[in-house]
Design an enzyme around this catalytic site. Sequence first.
Site, PDB file in Angstrom:
ATOM      1  CB  CYS A 152      -9.493 -22.322 -23.335  1.00  0.00           C
ATOM      2  SG  CYS A 152      -8.377 -21.113 -24.081  1.00  0.00           S
ATOM      3  CB  SER A 153     -10.533 -18.926 -19.916  1.00  0.00           C
ATOM      4  OG  SER A 153     -11.001 -17.782 -19.234  1.00  0.00           O
ATOM      5  CB  ALA A 154      -7.544 -16.031 -22.717  1.00  0.00           C
ATOM      6  CB  ILE A 162      -4.436 -17.238 -26.597  1.00  0.00           C
ATOM      7  CG1 ILE A 162      -4.306 -16.982 -25.093  1.00  0.00           C
ATOM      8  CG2 ILE A 162      -5.139 -16.087 -27.287  1.00  0.00           C
ATOM      9  CD1 ILE A 162      -3.469 -15.760 -24.756  1.00  0.00           C
ATOM     10  CD  GLN A 214      -1.890 -18.008 -21.574  1.00  0.00           C
ATOM     11  OE1 GLN A 214      -2.798 -18.815 -21.724  1.00  0.00           O
ATOM     12  NE2 GLN A 214      -1.910 -17.087 -20.650  1.00  0.00           N
TER      13      GLN A 214
END
Length: 566
Positions: free
Chosen positions: A497-499, A501, A541
Amino acid sequence: MTRKLSSSTRSPTEDSIFLRPDEDPVWLDEPTKIEKTLDGISSKDESTKCKDAPSSQGEELFLHKVCALVLQLHCWVALFAVSQVTGYWAFFVMEGNGPFYSIYKALQVIDFYLSFILPYHPIFGVDSAVLMKEIANTKEHKWIVNGTAGIGVAICVIMVIHTVSKWQSGAGSGTVPKELGDRRQSVSRQPSFTLSEWTDAQEDLLDLDPVPQTPVFEIGNDSRTEADSATLTVTPVGLQERRGSNVSLTLDMCTPGCTEPYGYGAQLSPRDQSAQEYLRQGTHVLTPAMLHIRAMDDQALQAEFYETPMNFVDPKEYSYPGLVRKNRYKTILPNTHSRVILKSDDEEDFLSTYINANYLKGYDGEEQAYIATQGPTVNTVGDFWRMVWQERCPIIVMITNLEEKNEKCAEYWPEDSVTHEDIEITVVSVTQEDDYSLRVFTLKYEGEERSLRQYWYTSWPDQKTPDKAPPLLELVQEVERAREEAPPSSGPTIVHCSAGIGRTGCFIATSILCKQLRTEGVVDILKTTCQLRLDRGGMIQTGEQYQFVHHVLSLYEKQLSHTAEE
């Protein structure tokens, strides 16, 4: 006997995901200081502090009340003055005076009244008495003067009554105002998803409100709802390690120059060891009936989520200059034991071997079934394609938009063809589905050619959950079919995704748990979450995402049951 940590030792800096150096755990089964004081066990100093606390609190409350009343009195006086000036201004205008001169005369009247209360020289002239005689001798518009006076009296009476009632109610309550009391912040959020049904057997599902209610956990409060102790294995964990709030997972954008020396040979602290123990042993097996009930119990799910250690990596473990340019977020780093290591001509050059990615186990302990990684940045697009080729990955699952308020992922693929690190990437086809797009690439390197699929799911907002579960389940099943069709020599499935997690953790957990539900007829969402976090910290998350995984599995079980009945 199991013990749980109290949340009363929570760090006041809510954006920090690490413990303060001087922070010690407080066990829930130990008496608190207040309880010891009530039992006569605490020391004399503690008793003195407890006795002095109400006094200081009372003084603070009294000062606050006085300030509030003074402010209210100023407002009432201002209202009174405006009403009187307006009334007399209207009177003088009706008498034939100009609008500006009427204002001057109205101020003279106020000046005359104030001279009886305050000993000062007139501000607007000495002919106030003459002006008042003129007003008294006027009969044609006398009703305006009488009405203005009546309004002034009414304002004064209301002011007195309001002030007295406010003072008495404040004194009777004996509570500190909100801004002076405990400053508490919600770490939970209303879920953004709604429960969608796959089958026609809608009577089997419990009714839900349009916006499901989730519990609000207050910081500094030990009253969290505990999960079922008979089915949930709980061991002591580090407080900050098990924090899963959205606040604690605020991701800081990278800024250059953050490097501090920290050795890899450092031993785990007792707090870290307890977190690792929890992640290795945590389990909560759910039968289909238990799963459906559990999916509706938002409060229990929140409690279970907050008890599970996040297992984040301390940034001090990565002390290499220039590494900050290879991380999208400086607090989200790959766990060292499972990180993907890129092959390089210079194995001593850590930067050339580093990528923010981890191998993750799959269903039934399958080694390196997935790779969870951050969304590539402009600086790491080449590293990303090196990893794809090195690991022989047949599938990429991308669960983020390129921009969501700010950049979430670089556009690492070409419109037609491009070369990164001597790897030629060519787009063969693009297929647009309702909730995702499918790109098929051809990769060429040193005479070898491979096929690669990229599933780009765009209906999942950052740090939240999709509005509907069926599209995600469809994507999970489509990726499983594509994985089965891939060559036997293929490597892990890349998910990002972006991070790498939150949404990534939800997708991988859902994929693993769907296999477990089909194979075993039960699911262990807690155990799967723990295993994912052992390999990459922070997977799944938020508490909202943890609830969503339960809802998705509940719906999937309904689908399986409906298919079996047919």
